[in-house]
Design a protein around this motif. Sequence first.
Motif, PDB file in Angstrom:
ATOM      1  N   HIS A 257      26.856 -20.515   9.998  1.00  0.00           N
ATOM      2  CA  HIS A 257      26.107 -21.303   8.936  1.00  0.00           C
ATOM      3  C   HIS A 257      24.981 -22.472   9.641  1.00  0.00           C
ATOM      4  CE1 HIS A 257      29.253 -20.078   6.345  1.00  0.00           C
ATOM      5  NE2 HIS A 257      30.054 -20.209   7.502  1.00  0.00           N
ATOM      6  N   LYS A 258      23.862 -22.056   9.161  1.00  0.00           N
ATOM      7  CA  LYS A 258      22.419 -22.397   9.908  1.00  0.00           C
ATOM      8  C   LYS A 258      21.746 -23.422   9.270  1.00  0.00           C
ATOM      9  CE  LYS A 258      20.948 -18.044  10.184  1.00  0.00           C
ATOM     10  NZ  LYS A 258      21.768 -17.631   9.213  1.00  0.00           N
ATOM     11  N   MET A 259      20.738 -23.973   9.947  1.00  0.00           N
ATOM     12  CA  MET A 259      19.689 -24.851   9.497  1.00  0.00           C
ATOM     13  C   MET A 259      18.877 -24.008   8.353  1.00  0.00           C
ATOM     14  SD  MET A 259      16.872 -27.025  11.773  1.00  0.00           S
ATOM     15  CE  MET A 259      15.665 -27.828  10.737  1.00  0.00           C
ATOM     16  N   GLY A 260      18.293 -22.910   8.805  1.00  0.00           N
ATOM     17  CA  GLY A 260      17.628 -21.892   8.029  1.00  0.00           C
ATOM     18  C   GLY A 260      17.862 -20.523   8.108  1.00  0.00           C
ATOM     19  N   SER A 403       4.381 -20.621  17.095  1.00  0.00           N
ATOM     20  CA  SER A 403       5.552 -21.298  16.441  1.00  0.00           C
ATOM     21  C   SER A 403       5.447 -22.763  16.523  1.00  0.00           C
ATOM     22  CB  SER A 403       6.663 -20.696  17.088  1.00  0.00           C
ATOM     23  OG  SER A 403       7.077 -20.794  18.235  1.00  0.00           O
ATOM     24  N   ASP A 404       5.267 -23.386  17.586  1.00  0.00           N
ATOM     25  CA  ASP A 404       4.950 -24.818  17.830  1.00  0.00           C
ATOM     26  C   ASP A 404       3.964 -25.236  16.609  1.00  0.00           C
ATOM     27  OD1 ASP A 404       6.579 -25.158  19.788  1.00  0.00           O
ATOM     28  OD2 ASP A 404       5.146 -25.246  21.402  1.00  0.00           O
ATOM     29  N   ASN A 405       2.885 -24.438  16.400  1.00  0.00           N
ATOM     30  CA  ASN A 405       1.891 -24.939  15.538  1.00  0.00           C
ATOM     31  C   ASN A 405       2.276 -24.782  14.159  1.00  0.00           C
ATOM     32  OD1 ASN A 405      -0.083 -25.324  17.643  1.00  0.00           O
ATOM     33  ND2 ASN A 405      -0.975 -23.335  17.338  1.00  0.00           N
ATOM     34  N   THR A 406       3.154 -23.629  13.857  1.00  0.00           N
ATOM     35  CA  THR A 406       3.922 -23.760  12.522  1.00  0.00           C
ATOM     36  C   THR A 406       4.836 -24.747  12.188  1.00  0.00           C
ATOM     37  OG1 THR A 406       3.283 -21.207  12.520  1.00  0.00           O
ATOM     38  CG2 THR A 406       5.175 -22.041  11.170  1.00  0.00           C
ATOM     39  N   TRP A 426      10.880 -27.226  -4.674  1.00  0.00           N
ATOM     40  CA  TRP A 426       9.387 -27.060  -4.534  1.00  0.00           C
ATOM     41  C   TRP A 426       9.182 -25.871  -3.293  1.00  0.00           C
ATOM     42  CZ3 TRP A 426       5.403 -28.791  -7.583  1.00  0.00           C
ATOM     43  CH2 TRP A 426       5.677 -29.578  -8.433  1.00  0.00           C
ATOM     44  N   GLY A 427      10.284 -25.808  -2.475  1.00  0.00           N
ATOM     45  CA  GLY A 427      10.399 -24.767  -1.574  1.00  0.00           C
ATOM     46  C   GLY A 427       9.700 -25.160  -0.199  1.00  0.00           C
ATOM     47  N   MET A 428       9.141 -26.162  -0.072  1.00  0.00           N
ATOM     48  CA  MET A 428       8.710 -26.734   1.363  1.00  0.00           C
ATOM     49  C   MET A 428       9.615 -26.859   2.107  1.00  0.00           C
ATOM     50  SD  MET A 428       5.493 -26.462   0.746  1.00  0.00           S
ATOM     51  CE  MET A 428       5.932 -25.029  -0.569  1.00  0.00           C
ATOM     52  N   GLU A 429      11.102 -27.699   1.975  1.00  0.00           N
ATOM     53  CA  GLU A 429      11.639 -27.761   2.851  1.00  0.00           C
ATOM     54  C   GLU A 429      12.370 -26.580   3.418  1.00  0.00           C
ATOM     55  OE1 GLU A 429      15.311 -27.825   2.535  1.00  0.00           O
ATOM     56  OE2 GLU A 429      14.972 -26.518   0.710  1.00  0.00           O
ATOM     57  N   GLN A 430      12.532 -25.574   2.813  1.00  0.00           N
ATOM     58  CA  GLN A 430      13.028 -24.396   3.247  1.00  0.00           C
ATOM     59  C   GLN A 430      12.010 -23.895   4.425  1.00  0.00           C
ATOM     60  OE1 GLN A 430      13.579 -20.777   0.454  1.00  0.00           O
ATOM     61  NE2 GLN A 430      13.873 -19.543   2.343  1.00  0.00           N
ATOM     62  N   TYR A 431      10.929 -23.739   4.096  1.00  0.00           N
ATOM     63  CA  TYR A 431       9.676 -23.174   5.174  1.00  0.00           C
ATOM     64  C   TYR A 431       9.937 -24.158   6.370  1.00  0.00           C
ATOM     65  CZ  TYR A 431       7.473 -21.018   1.187  1.00  0.00           C
ATOM     66  OH  TYR A 431       7.198 -20.194   0.154  1.00  0.00           O
ATOM     67  N   VAL A 432      10.192 -25.366   6.359  1.00  0.00           N
ATOM     68  CA  VAL A 432      10.430 -26.141   7.517  1.00  0.00           C
ATOM     69  C   VAL A 432      11.929 -25.757   8.284  1.00  0.00           C
ATOM     70  CG1 VAL A 432      10.675 -28.498   8.364  1.00  0.00           C
ATOM     71  CG2 VAL A 432       8.830 -28.026   6.554  1.00  0.00           C
ATOM     72  N   ARG A 433      12.905 -25.633   7.472  1.00  0.00           N
ATOM     73  CA  ARG A 433      13.973 -25.242   7.953  1.00  0.00           C
ATOM     74  C   ARG A 433      13.869 -23.888   8.688  1.00  0.00           C
ATOM     75  NH1 ARG A 433      17.331 -24.093   4.757  1.00  0.00           N
ATOM     76  NH2 ARG A 433      16.271 -24.531   2.507  1.00  0.00           N
ATOM     77  N   ASP A 434      13.244 -23.084   8.090  1.00  0.00           N
ATOM     78  CA  ASP A 434      13.357 -21.722   8.400  1.00  0.00           C
ATOM     79  C   ASP A 434      12.154 -21.503   9.785  1.00  0.00           C
ATOM     80  OD1 ASP A 434      14.669 -20.563   6.286  1.00  0.00           O
ATOM     81  OD2 ASP A 434      13.100 -19.558   5.256  1.00  0.00           O
ATOM     82  N   ALA A 435      10.980 -22.338   9.941  1.00  0.00           N
ATOM     83  CA  ALA A 435      10.231 -22.511  10.980  1.00  0.00           C
ATOM     84  C   ALA A 435      10.842 -22.874  12.178  1.00  0.00           C
ATOM     85  CB  ALA A 435       9.044 -23.198  10.424  1.00  0.00           C
ATOM     86  N   ARG A 436      11.867 -23.510  12.237  1.00  0.00           N
ATOM     87  CA  ARG A 436      12.581 -24.377  13.343  1.00  0.00           C
ATOM     88  C   ARG A 436      13.137 -23.417  14.258  1.00  0.00           C
ATOM     89  NH1 ARG A 436      12.735 -25.844  17.201  1.00  0.00           N
ATOM     90  NH2 ARG A 436      13.385 -28.156  17.948  1.00  0.00           N
ATOM     91  N   ILE A 437      13.691 -22.301  13.874  1.00  0.00           N
ATOM     92  CA  ILE A 437      14.305 -21.267  14.517  1.00  0.00           C
ATOM     93  C   ILE A 437      13.407 -20.497  15.492  1.00  0.00           C
ATOM     94  CG2 ILE A 437      14.405 -19.502  12.931  1.00  0.00           C
ATOM     95  CD1 ILE A 437      16.878 -20.178  15.698  1.00  0.00           C
ATOM     96  N   ASN A 438      12.183 -20.462  15.095  1.00  0.00           N
ATOM     97  CA  ASN A 438      11.265 -19.724  15.851  1.00  0.00           C
ATOM     98  C   ASN A 438      10.895 -20.299  17.185  1.00  0.00           C
ATOM     99  OD1 ASN A 438      11.436 -18.082  13.433  1.00  0.00           O
ATOM    100  ND2 ASN A 438       9.288 -18.659  12.612  1.00  0.00           N
ATOM    101  N   MET A 439      10.881 -21.391  17.300  1.00  0.00           N
ATOM    102  CA  MET A 439      10.565 -22.156  18.343  1.00  0.00           C
ATOM    103  C   MET A 439      11.807 -22.005  19.642  1.00  0.00           C
ATOM    104  SD  MET A 439       9.369 -25.473  16.696  1.00  0.00           S
ATOM    105  CE  MET A 439       8.834 -26.459  18.158  1.00  0.00           C
TER     106      MET A 439
END
Length: 595
Positions: A257-260, A403-406, A426-439
Amino acid sequence: MPSYNAPLRDMQFVLHELLNVEQELKSLPAHADVDADTINSILEEGAKFASEVIAPINQSGDEEGCTYVGDGVVKAPKGFRQAFAQFVDAGWPALSCDTEYGGQGLPHLVNNAFYEMLNSANQAWTMYPGLTHGAYEALHAHGTPDQKKLYLPKLTSGEWTGTMCLTEPHCGSDLGILRSKAEPVGDGSYLISGTKIFISSGEHDLSENIIHLVLARLPGAPEGTKGISLFIVPKFLPNAEGKPGERNPVKCQSIEHKMGIHGNATAVINLDGARGWLVGEPNRGLNAMFVMMNGARLGVGMQSLGLSEVALQNSLAYAKDRIQFRAAKGPVNQGKPADPIIVHADVRRMLFTQKAYTEAGRAFSYWLALNIDRELSHSDEQVRKDSADLVALLTPIVKAFVSDNTWETTNLALQCFGGHGFIKEWGMEQYVRDARINMIYEGTNSIQALDLLARKVLADGGAKLKKFGKLIQQFVVENQGIDAMKEFIEPLMDIGDKATKLTGEIAAKAMTNPEEATAAATPYLRVVGHMVYSYFWAQMAKIALDKQASGDGFYIAKLATARFYFAKLLPETAGYIRQARGGSDVLMSLDAALF
């Protein structure tokens, strides 16, 4: 609910005006017949699939997540299975696969651009076919003829999907201490036991079979990474007809059960004497797996680029629509009580930052994918070698820097929305959560920084870095005498000189104290990443300068974004250079007990 439209104009600008891809492909016998019209048609159809099929289930997939039903069964969110069936029926999994195994044989560059759109639309869903393609690449490079004949057509078609099983509860980046065991049976197969965690797409109901590529140790294997082997472990053992047969004891114990990326099943996988087959040579498993891992690192770059683009699109639309306060110079919108927030300087700073990092990331990642195609099939052996060196050097940059830049750009997109950005609809918080794993996954960004500095730069005396430096120098020589290009050439020369000097300083200090390199690695990656982006922004600025007289707003915006990048983003390298020079003592002198 956020929206997404593929940025086809900018994608085509990069492909055809910056990279001149049609001409480039003529030097690659495998792709010499691929023309611009073919590429554009493929991407236009891909854009429809991304925006019409998988984007609408991105937010709902995040809210529902994957469901562990019990007894190893996992169901993907509503609509995911149907979308995957459409993906398979349309032949998308085969895009850049070998024609010998049912593929379309198109360049990796085209596949790369397609995956940018998929990741913008739905990163969690895109991980299912993305990891499958990685498994295909590993087996294509290291599988036996029989293994290729059995598995590659199914992975190419999308009938079967793939995973890579590396991480264990006690070892993540340090694979040398993994414990999974493989016991030979005597018939060419092995019984594999162990537990793997954080396995993306590890169990689901999208395909009829899942092919796990598993790292494990043979009896008597050497300690460390030199004693790791790679095995094919199917969920269902293929029968004589090559169809899913007996259930293999490789089973999902649970899902995280993950952040994103809630729509992707991140599984704990238990192997209890699961039957597997060796891929490549014994104890050389990392060599084979690195094909998939390096592909995944480029894939993470594309995930990050995709999120950056979709976040930019939505924050830009919001900034043009949302009205708050008056412009500093006076009212702009006389018919309303306030002006759209895009008139405010700091909102423009946030939008320009997103735009500058996104567009440079696209140029860089597409160019890197083109170099993979050159490495694999250019007619000139030296070009193949040079391209391979550039890909090796810059893979840590495409993974970590992008990924840092994103992470920054998705946070800025949320900030543009203000309080609404903090609200799910609005969907923005999902993009932030999804982006975090990429780092984090596919080698943390700290590991990427160490890889860049220690393995890719210092290990060969900077030979690979010098090859990229020659590209910069050639561009500088060609454009140094053009007055209009001075504002771009001079900072490009400056960051190139500073990166070269910094590399030499770190190398000298690391000869007597290896900790100097590890302490400098992360800021060093930021410096080299900006050097790379400066090179691409200078090239894009030249094209825009040559075409701005046409009055096309696209080139006017491109030139303005280049100027923003050099004025507002590149200067951060001064701080990172100071950090890199700060040495290791300030980090390492304090006893751990005193923290």
